[in-house]
Design a protein around this motif. Structure first.
Motif, PDB file in Angstrom:
ATOM      1  N   ASP A 107      -8.467   6.916  85.156  1.00 44.05           N
ATOM      2  CA  ASP A 107      -7.534   5.784  85.159  1.00 44.05           C
ATOM      3  C   ASP A 107      -7.738   4.795  84.027  1.00 44.05           C
ATOM      4  O   ASP A 107      -6.799   4.101  83.641  1.00 44.05           O
ATOM      5  N   SER A 108      -8.934   4.707  83.509  1.00 45.04           N
ATOM      6  CA  SER A 108      -9.197   3.751  82.434  1.00 45.04           C
ATOM      7  C   SER A 108     -10.316   4.280  81.554  1.00 45.04           C
ATOM      8  O   SER A 108     -11.485   3.950  81.737  1.00 45.04           O
ATOM      9  N   ASN A 109      -9.935   5.094  80.598  1.00 43.28           N
ATOM     10  CA  ASN A 109     -10.916   5.722  79.732  1.00 43.28           C
ATOM     11  C   ASN A 109     -11.762   4.707  78.988  1.00 43.28           C
ATOM     12  O   ASN A 109     -12.948   4.928  78.768  1.00 43.28           O
ATOM     13  N   SER A 110     -11.194   3.569  78.629  1.00 38.90           N
ATOM     14  CA  SER A 110     -11.971   2.569  77.906  1.00 38.90           C
ATOM     15  C   SER A 110     -13.067   1.964  78.801  1.00 38.90           C
ATOM     16  O   SER A 110     -14.171   1.698  78.330  1.00 38.90           O
ATOM     17  N   VAL A 111     -12.772   1.769  80.077  1.00 38.59           N
ATOM     18  CA  VAL A 111     -13.800   1.277  81.009  1.00 38.59           C
ATOM     19  C   VAL A 111     -14.873   2.348  81.189  1.00 38.59           C
ATOM     20  O   VAL A 111     -16.075   2.062  81.142  1.00 38.59           O
ATOM     21  N   TYR A 112     -14.436   3.578  81.383  1.00 39.50           N
ATOM     22  CA  TYR A 112     -15.378   4.703  81.487  1.00 39.50           C
ATOM     23  C   TYR A 112     -16.315   4.727  80.283  1.00 39.50           C
ATOM     24  O   TYR A 112     -17.537   4.827  80.439  1.00 39.50           O
ATOM     25  N   LEU A 113     -15.761   4.635  79.091  1.00 37.89           N
ATOM     26  CA  LEU A 113     -16.572   4.705  77.881  1.00 37.89           C
ATOM     27  C   LEU A 113     -17.576   3.561  77.785  1.00 37.89           C
ATOM     28  O   LEU A 113     -18.710   3.752  77.314  1.00 37.89           O
ATOM     29  N   GLN A 114     -17.195   2.381  78.239  1.00 38.75           N
ATOM     30  CA  GLN A 114     -18.131   1.251  78.221  1.00 38.75           C
ATOM     31  C   GLN A 114     -19.339   1.538  79.119  1.00 38.75           C
ATOM     32  O   GLN A 114     -20.487   1.323  78.721  1.00 38.75           O
ATOM     33  N   TYR A 115     -19.079   2.006  80.328  1.00 41.95           N
ATOM     34  CA  TYR A 115     -20.173   2.348  81.238  1.00 41.95           C
ATOM     35  C   TYR A 115     -21.007   3.504  80.673  1.00 41.95           C
ATOM     36  O   TYR A 115     -22.235   3.462  80.670  1.00 41.95           O
ATOM     37  N   TRP A 116     -20.315   4.549  80.240  1.00 41.59           N
ATOM     38  CA  TRP A 116     -20.994   5.750  79.754  1.00 41.59           C
ATOM     39  C   TRP A 116     -21.885   5.413  78.559  1.00 41.59           C
ATOM     40  O   TRP A 116     -23.055   5.786  78.518  1.00 41.59           O
ATOM     41  N   ASN A 117     -21.327   4.697  77.605  1.00 44.61           N
ATOM     42  CA  ASN A 117     -22.091   4.356  76.403  1.00 44.61           C
ATOM     43  C   ASN A 117     -23.214   3.371  76.702  1.00 44.61           C
ATOM     44  O   ASN A 117     -24.291   3.472  76.109  1.00 44.61           O
ATOM     45  N   ALA A 118     -22.982   2.432  77.607  1.00 47.44           N
ATOM     46  CA  ALA A 118     -24.049   1.492  77.981  1.00 47.44           C
ATOM     47  C   ALA A 118     -25.228   2.260  78.577  1.00 47.44           C
ATOM     48  O   ALA A 118     -26.390   2.005  78.231  1.00 47.44           O
ATOM     49  N   GLY A 119     -24.942   3.198  79.469  1.00 46.24           N
ATOM     50  CA  GLY A 119     -26.003   4.012  80.049  1.00 46.24           C
ATOM     51  C   GLY A 119     -26.708   4.852  79.000  1.00 46.24           C
ATOM     52  O   GLY A 119     -27.936   4.933  78.973  1.00 46.24           O
ATOM     53  N   TYR A 120     -25.929   5.457  78.113  1.00 45.15           N
ATOM     54  CA  TYR A 120     -26.526   6.265  77.045  1.00 45.15           C
ATOM     55  C   TYR A 120     -27.429   5.400  76.163  1.00 45.15           C
ATOM     56  O   TYR A 120     -28.546   5.800  75.808  1.00 45.15           O
ATOM     57  N   ASN A 121     -26.950   4.221  75.798  1.00 40.64           N
ATOM     58  CA  ASN A 121     -27.725   3.356  74.909  1.00 40.64           C
ATOM     59  C   ASN A 121     -29.062   2.960  75.518  1.00 40.64           C
ATOM     60  O   ASN A 121     -30.091   2.971  74.839  1.00 40.64           O
ATOM     61  N   VAL A 122     -29.079   2.627  76.803  1.00 42.10           N
ATOM     62  CA  VAL A 122     -30.343   2.276  77.456  1.00 42.10           C
ATOM     63  C   VAL A 122     -31.256   3.502  77.508  1.00 42.10           C
ATOM     64  O   VAL A 122     -32.468   3.404  77.257  1.00 42.10           O
ATOM     65  N   ARG A 123     -30.693   4.651  77.782  1.00 40.79           N
ATOM     66  CA  ARG A 123     -31.489   5.876  77.791  1.00 40.79           C
ATOM     67  C   ARG A 123     -32.068   6.145  76.398  1.00 40.79           C
ATOM     68  O   ARG A 123     -33.230   6.525  76.259  1.00 40.79           O
ATOM     69  N   ALA A 124     -31.259   5.919  75.359  1.00 37.39           N
ATOM     70  CA  ALA A 124     -31.714   6.156  73.990  1.00 37.39           C
ATOM     71  C   ALA A 124     -32.815   5.179  73.575  1.00 37.39           C
ATOM     72  O   ALA A 124     -33.685   5.523  72.780  1.00 37.39           O
ATOM     73  N   ILE A 125     -32.774   3.983  74.110  1.00 37.03           N
ATOM     74  CA  ILE A 125     -33.806   2.996  73.788  1.00 37.03           C
ATOM     75  C   ILE A 125     -35.111   3.316  74.523  1.00 37.03           C
ATOM     76  O   ILE A 125     -36.198   3.188  73.969  1.00 37.03           O
ATOM     77  N   THR A 126     -35.018   3.750  75.774  1.00 32.57           N
ATOM     78  CA  THR A 126     -36.225   3.954  76.576  1.00 32.57           C
ATOM     79  C   THR A 126     -36.870   5.325  76.386  1.00 32.57           C
ATOM     80  O   THR A 126     -38.104   5.435  76.401  1.00 32.57           O
ATOM     81  N   PHE A 127     -36.071   6.351  76.208  1.00 28.87           N
ATOM     82  CA  PHE A 127     -36.603   7.716  76.189  1.00 28.87           C
ATOM     83  C   PHE A 127     -37.682   7.928  75.124  1.00 28.87           C
ATOM     84  O   PHE A 127     -38.746   8.496  75.426  1.00 28.87           O
ATOM     85  N   PRO A 128     -37.450   7.507  73.881  1.00 34.28           N
ATOM     86  CA  PRO A 128     -38.508   7.720  72.874  1.00 34.28           C
ATOM     87  C   PRO A 128     -39.838   7.055  73.233  1.00 34.28           C
ATOM     88  O   PRO A 128     -40.904   7.559  72.857  1.00 34.28           O
ATOM     89  N   ASP A 129     -39.797   5.964  73.982  1.00 29.12           N
ATOM     90  CA  ASP A 129     -41.043   5.314  74.396  1.00 29.12           C
ATOM     91  C   ASP A 129     -41.841   6.199  75.350  1.00 29.12           C
ATOM     92  O   ASP A 129     -43.076   6.203  75.302  1.00 29.12           O
ATOM     93  N   PHE A 130     -41.163   6.948  76.203  1.00 25.46           N
ATOM     94  CA  PHE A 130     -41.873   7.872  77.088  1.00 25.46           C
ATOM     95  C   PHE A 130     -42.602   8.938  76.267  1.00 25.46           C
ATOM     96  O   PHE A 130     -43.688   9.375  76.626  1.00 25.46           O
ATOM     97  N   VAL A 131     -41.982   9.343  75.162  1.00 25.81           N
ATOM     98  CA  VAL A 131     -42.589  10.338  74.278  1.00 25.81           C
ATOM     99  C   VAL A 131     -43.731   9.708  73.479  1.00 25.81           C
ATOM    100  O   VAL A 131     -44.851  10.236  73.439  1.00 25.81           O
ATOM    101  N   ASP A 132     -43.457   8.574  72.848  1.00 31.12           N
ATOM    102  CA  ASP A 132     -44.402   7.971  71.904  1.00 31.12           C
ATOM    103  C   ASP A 132     -45.613   7.321  72.565  1.00 31.12           C
ATOM    104  O   ASP A 132     -46.711   7.343  72.003  1.00 31.12           O
ATOM    105  N   TYR A 133     -45.428   6.728  73.732  1.00 33.52           N
ATOM    106  CA  TYR A 133     -46.501   5.943  74.337  1.00 33.52           C
ATOM    107  C   TYR A 133     -47.084   6.524  75.616  1.00 33.52           C
ATOM    108  O   TYR A 133     -48.159   6.104  76.050  1.00 33.52           O
ATOM    109  N   TYR A 134     -46.375   7.472  76.240  1.00 32.17           N
ATOM    110  CA  TYR A 134     -46.841   7.977  77.536  1.00 32.17           C
ATOM    111  C   TYR A 134     -47.003   9.489  77.581  1.00 32.17           C
ATOM    112  O   TYR A 134     -47.238  10.049  78.636  1.00 32.17           O
ATOM    113  N   GLY A 135     -46.843  10.149  76.429  1.00 29.09           N
ATOM    114  CA  GLY A 135     -47.185  11.564  76.339  1.00 29.09           C
ATOM    115  C   GLY A 135     -46.137  12.546  76.823  1.00 29.09           C
ATOM    116  O   GLY A 135     -46.455  13.719  77.026  1.00 29.09           O
TER     117      GLY A 135
END
Length: 181
Positions: free
Chosen positions: A109-137
């Motif tokens: 019903d609202s692709n632009s709203v979907y994209l905001q949620y989807w991208n917000a979730g992706y961005n947080v995942r992209a910020i946190t995921f490398p830290d699990f690799v770099d600092y926690y093995g």
């Protein structure tokens, strides 16, 4: 008093923190995160082109992507690990998955709203995921996908690709803001 290893149906019969207390370790979280992300990447790699899918197929595909991780990680939602930063990263990652799941309902019903949620979730995942690799093995074999997260994290942290949402109204009244800092 019951002492047991984790069972998938615990959540169907018990409320964590009320009926039972579960202990999960950072190592358990990292193992489940690795399994979940690898499952997600496999679904993504083998799922086909979403541009050729119907709306219903995209919703199902995106739901399967997120649930590949979320089904394994949701049990850690309110866990407190020994390391406070690890706890914060795990919570942020799980919340990011929930954000993506919440956004999927807007796809039709609202692709632009979907994209905001989807991208917000992706961005947080992209910020946190490398830290699990770099600092926690966390050991990840798919270096290309990990690099995509790293590139997004770098861009977000440097301000590249961010934007400000502005709104306009038809109200013609004005407010004096000369003394607002």
């Amino acid at each position: 008093f019951l002492l047991s290893n984790y069972q998938g149906d615990f959540y169907e019969h018990f409320v964590p923190g009320e009926d039972l207390v579960l202990f999960e370790s950072q190592e358990d979280f990292l193992n489940d995160l690795k399994t979940g992300i690898e499952n997600r990447w496999e679904i993504s790699d083998n799922g086909g082109d979403t541009a050729s899918m119907s709306s219903d197929e995209v919703v199902k595909f995106d739901t399967n992507l997120v649930n590949a991780e979320y089904d394994l990680l949701k049990k850690y939602k309110d866990c407190t690990f020994d390391n406070a930063k690890f706890t914060m990263l795990a919570d942020a990652y799980i919340t990011a998955l929930e954000t993506q799941l919440n956004g999927i309902k807007y796809y039709k019903d609202s692709n632009s709203v979907y994209l905001q949620y989807w991208n917000a979730g992706y961005n947080v995942r992209a910020i946190t995921f490398p830290d699990f690799v770099d600092y926690y093995g966390l050991d990840i074999d798919d270096t290309a996908s990990l690099q995509e997260f790293r590139n997004t994290k770098t861009a977000l942290e440097s301000g590249v690709g961010t934007y400000t949402v502005t709104t306009t109204t038809t109200d013609t009244s004005t407010t004096d803001t000369s003394d607002v800092n």
